[in-house]
Scaffold this motif. Sequence first.
Motif, PDB file in Angstrom:
ATOM      1  N   TYR A 108       7.770   3.247  -7.319  1.00  0.00           N
ATOM      2  CA  TYR A 108       6.397   3.657  -7.579  1.00  0.00           C
ATOM      3  C   TYR A 108       5.672   2.457  -8.167  1.00  0.00           C
ATOM      4  O   TYR A 108       6.177   1.822  -9.099  1.00  0.00           O
ATOM      5  N   THR A 109       4.523   2.136  -7.620  1.00  0.00           N
ATOM      6  CA  THR A 109       3.745   1.004  -8.108  1.00  0.00           C
ATOM      7  C   THR A 109       2.341   1.478  -8.401  1.00  0.00           C
ATOM      8  O   THR A 109       1.757   2.225  -7.612  1.00  0.00           O
ATOM      9  N   GLU A 110       1.795   1.053  -9.534  1.00  0.00           N
ATOM     10  CA  GLU A 110       0.426   1.428  -9.866  1.00  0.00           C
ATOM     11  C   GLU A 110      -0.351   0.208 -10.345  1.00  0.00           C
ATOM     12  O   GLU A 110       0.232  -0.748 -10.866  1.00  0.00           O
ATOM     13  N   MET A 111      -1.661   0.265 -10.131  1.00  0.00           N
ATOM     14  CA  MET A 111      -2.578  -0.769 -10.609  1.00  0.00           C
ATOM     15  C   MET A 111      -3.698  -0.079 -11.374  1.00  0.00           C
ATOM     16  O   MET A 111      -4.183   0.976 -10.947  1.00  0.00           O
ATOM     17  N   THR A 122      11.230   2.373 -10.853  1.00  0.00           N
ATOM     18  CA  THR A 122      12.153   2.991  -9.921  1.00  0.00           C
ATOM     19  C   THR A 122      12.188   4.485 -10.216  1.00  0.00           C
ATOM     20  O   THR A 122      12.350   4.887 -11.371  1.00  0.00           O
ATOM     21  N   LEU A 123      12.003   5.285  -9.168  1.00  0.00           N
ATOM     22  CA  LEU A 123      12.032   6.733  -9.306  1.00  0.00           C
ATOM     23  C   LEU A 123      13.301   7.275  -8.666  1.00  0.00           C
ATOM     24  O   LEU A 123      13.746   6.765  -7.639  1.00  0.00           O
ATOM     25  N   LYS A 124      13.869   8.314  -9.255  1.00  0.00           N
ATOM     26  CA  LYS A 124      15.035   8.988  -8.697  1.00  0.00           C
ATOM     27  C   LYS A 124      14.850  10.477  -8.907  1.00  0.00           C
ATOM     28  O   LYS A 124      13.889  10.921  -9.550  1.00  0.00           O
ATOM     29  N   THR A 140       7.287   3.733  -2.199  1.00  0.00           N
ATOM     30  CA  THR A 140       8.114   3.215  -1.116  1.00  0.00           C
ATOM     31  C   THR A 140       9.534   3.744  -1.245  1.00  0.00           C
ATOM     32  O   THR A 140      10.097   3.756  -2.343  1.00  0.00           O
ATOM     33  N   ASN A 141      10.131   4.164  -0.122  1.00  0.00           N
ATOM     34  CA  ASN A 141      11.546   4.540  -0.087  1.00  0.00           C
ATOM     35  C   ASN A 141      12.360   3.251  -0.151  1.00  0.00           C
ATOM     36  O   ASN A 141      12.193   2.372   0.688  1.00  0.00           O
ATOM     37  N   THR A 142      13.245   3.133  -1.139  1.00  0.00           N
ATOM     38  CA  THR A 142      14.005   1.891  -1.330  1.00  0.00           C
ATOM     39  C   THR A 142      15.467   1.996  -0.927  1.00  0.00           C
ATOM     40  O   THR A 142      16.221   1.045  -1.108  1.00  0.00           O
TER      41      THR A 142
END
Length: 158
Positions: A108-111, A122-124, A140-142
């Motif tokens: 997950y990325t935020e600005m 990192t999300l789980k 994004t799926n990593t």
Amino acid sequence: MPTNTIPMHETTSENDKIIELVSQYIDLSVTPFNKSERTVVKVDKRDPMYGGNGIVYLLQMFDEGELTNNRIGAYMVFFNKGDQAGFHTHGTRNEEELYIVMHGEGEYTEMTKKDGIIRTKTLKKGSITAMSGEGFHSLTNTTDEILIVFVITTNNPK
């Protein structure tokens, strides 16, 4: 934002396969108040989603107007590593968004603003994010596992 919305009454074999695969990981039933139990009401195929990479599917669980002050109650599904919902904001629609990871892992990325400070996490399974309507975010799926995220988008009337 290109969108291919396919109502469930016009079910395609692609939609059936998506629903069948996701059903292996989570229960796709919903019981709206004072209505019969049901499943997905609509499948949105986003190719790309907000300029991201790959394909993201939205499995809509509620009809428009069915929930007070909610525009979306859906599962966002990323089948492949690298599939992404690109950077976007909900500020113009005065919305806030919650992501609840049901299966898989992602980034997950935020600005804070269009060219502002970037923060990644990192999300789980079990992770929850909350996006302000004024910020920008992407997901994004990593991994090689399917990433399934429940999305709640609030609509704060002006």
